[in-house]
Design an enzyme around this catalytic site. Sequence first.
Site, PDB file in Angstrom:
ATOM      1  N   TYR A 178      28.083 -21.135 -25.862  1.00 48.90           N
ATOM      2  CA  TYR A 178      27.950 -22.518 -24.924  1.00 48.90           C
ATOM      3  C   TYR A 178      28.548 -23.697 -25.811  1.00 48.90           C
ATOM      4  CZ  TYR A 178      25.593 -26.212 -22.634  1.00 48.90           C
ATOM      5  OH  TYR A 178      25.325 -27.527 -21.901  1.00 48.90           O
ATOM      6  N   LYS A 208      18.150 -23.416 -16.377  1.00 47.58           N
ATOM      7  CA  LYS A 208      18.899 -22.704 -15.542  1.00 47.58           C
ATOM      8  C   LYS A 208      17.956 -21.707 -14.878  1.00 47.58           C
ATOM      9  CE  LYS A 208      21.830 -25.068 -18.056  1.00 47.58           C
ATOM     10  NZ  LYS A 208      22.551 -24.594 -19.197  1.00 47.58           N
ATOM     11  N   ARG A 226       2.059 -33.262 -29.027  1.00 46.82           N
ATOM     12  CA  ARG A 226       3.160 -32.824 -29.602  1.00 46.82           C
ATOM     13  C   ARG A 226       2.819 -31.407 -30.141  1.00 46.82           C
ATOM     14  NH1 ARG A 226       4.007 -34.441 -34.486  1.00 46.82           N
ATOM     15  NH2 ARG A 226       3.948 -36.734 -34.031  1.00 46.82           N
ATOM     16  N   ASP A 284      20.995 -16.181 -27.285  1.00 48.04           N
ATOM     17  CA  ASP A 284      20.944 -17.204 -26.254  1.00 48.04           C
ATOM     18  C   ASP A 284      20.880 -16.371 -24.911  1.00 48.04           C
ATOM     19  OD1 ASP A 284      21.185 -18.845 -24.088  1.00 48.04           O
ATOM     20  OD2 ASP A 284      22.633 -20.558 -25.087  1.00 48.04           O
TER      21      ASP A 284
HETATM   22  C1  LIG Z   1      22.766 -25.117 -20.535  1.00 46.24           C
HETATM   23  C2  LIG Z   1      22.851 -24.035 -21.578  1.00 46.24           C
HETATM   24  C3  LIG Z   1      22.367 -24.425 -22.664  1.00 46.24           C
HETATM   25  C4  LIG Z   1      21.950 -25.940 -23.042  1.00 46.24           C
HETATM   26  O1  LIG Z   1      20.744 -26.186 -22.789  1.00 46.24           O
HETATM   27  P1  LIG Z   1      20.217 -27.383 -22.089  1.00 46.24           P
HETATM   28  O2  LIG Z   1      18.920 -27.328 -21.351  1.00 46.24           O
HETATM   29  O3  LIG Z   1      21.461 -28.129 -21.079  1.00 46.24           O
HETATM   30  O4  LIG Z   1      19.856 -28.416 -23.333  1.00 46.24           O
HETATM   31  C5  LIG Z   1      22.551 -23.594 -23.780  1.00 46.24           C
HETATM   32  N1  LIG Z   1      23.136 -22.263 -23.521  1.00 46.24           N
HETATM   33  C6  LIG Z   1      23.387 -21.959 -22.261  1.00 46.24           C
HETATM   34  C7  LIG Z   1      24.105 -20.767 -22.002  1.00 46.24           C
HETATM   35  C8  LIG Z   1      23.604 -22.762 -21.558  1.00 46.24           C
HETATM   36  O5  LIG Z   1      23.966 -22.519 -19.976  1.00 46.24           O
END
Ligand SMILES: *Cc1c(COP(=O)(O)O)cnc(C)c1O
Length: 389
Positions: A108, A205, A56, A180
């Site tokens: 998001y 992504k 962890r 983000d």
């Molecule tokens: C998908 C996404 C998230 C969340 O991430 P997960 O891996 O699905 O938990 C956060 N911000 C953006 C812009 C995203 O596209």
Amino acid sequence: MTQILPDDVGRGFSTRAIHAGQRPDPTTGTIMPPIHQTSTYAQEALGVHKGYEYARSKNPTREALERNVANLEGAKHGFAFSSGMGCFDTLMKLFRAGDHLVIGSNVYGGTFRLVDKIIQHYGIAISWVDTRDPQRIEDAIRPNTKGLILETPTNPLMHLTDLAAASAIAKKAGALTIVDNTFASPFFQNPLALGADLAWHSSTKYLNGHSDLLGGVAVMNDDALAARVQFAQNSGGAVPGPMDAWLTLRGTKTLALRMRAHDANGRAVSQWLADRVGAERVFYPGLASHPQHELAKRQMRGFGGMVSCETGSRENADMIVRRFRLFTLAESLGGVESLVCQPAGMTHASIEPARRLEIGITDGLLRFSVGVEDIEDLLEDLEQAFKGI
Ligand SMILES: *Cc1c(COP(=O)(O)O)cnc(C)c1O
């Protein structure tokens, strides 16, 4: 034990993507970093070990990924998580009751849900702000504002925030700027270079890029901030397994190749849509008609593959997605294959309808994650799907 290279492996993005954080395993010479599939590590004597005690806290495969992504963002420290939301949830533990956060109103859907339904019940006050205008950020700052939470470009409306201006406002107020950076990826935008304190990704992504795992990564320069994030990461334990860390590392090696292709196809698809339905109905920061196109050119090196389009009605949207042969109707984005989704009913369904409309997410809005297929095939698919619209 995997030896990890210092980060000065080269200056070019692709060189760093392929080598940073990794080198052939010294015991066997394997070119690929081993998948250290273990929960614990042998210790030689009481208090004597190789720096690894429990998975962890640390895992060599995960560390290779953390150093790799940190390098790509021009950051000193990186921490990997089990998902993007696992990452953001951990970051929220940097704050405590009595703090105030300013958060972009178009973040998001999952980020909104976590803050609105959970975090704000922990005594943390929230102001949702349209951060396209830096003045609104300034106006929302209070004496107890401890964080400015941004996303740019946003999902799915491609609103931009001026990261240099926003970070300067937060810095003056003594608040952390947290960005983000999922949509742009480190290939096109580096928030830390623009003044942010911390950048994070859903590595589900573009970073991984192959739609076969969930992950998150946070990067920062400040040592004290890194120590706090590491403490929260180890305490909460939302860490990725070594197999997922290894797969993500395989993905980042081709990030530059993929992002160039996503960008070229994104530009072509957005132009096709603009010609077809009118530029005012297409949301893509690379279009000259985008209201923040100048800002996009200033703080991004490319515009990527995310494009949204207003089709006019739920009926139109439904007809188009039913006709598609290549664009697959699915949530998520950033993989090599082209996807389409209806934000109102899918990614943003957890937002109340009135608020959705207020921020511009109509039932006729479609969001495309333009993949890296041959552009002629994608345009042909659009042509047949939009017939009569
Ligand atoms: C998908 C996404 C998230 C969340 O991430 P997960 O891996 O699905 O938990 C956060 N911000 C953006 C812009 C995203 O596209």
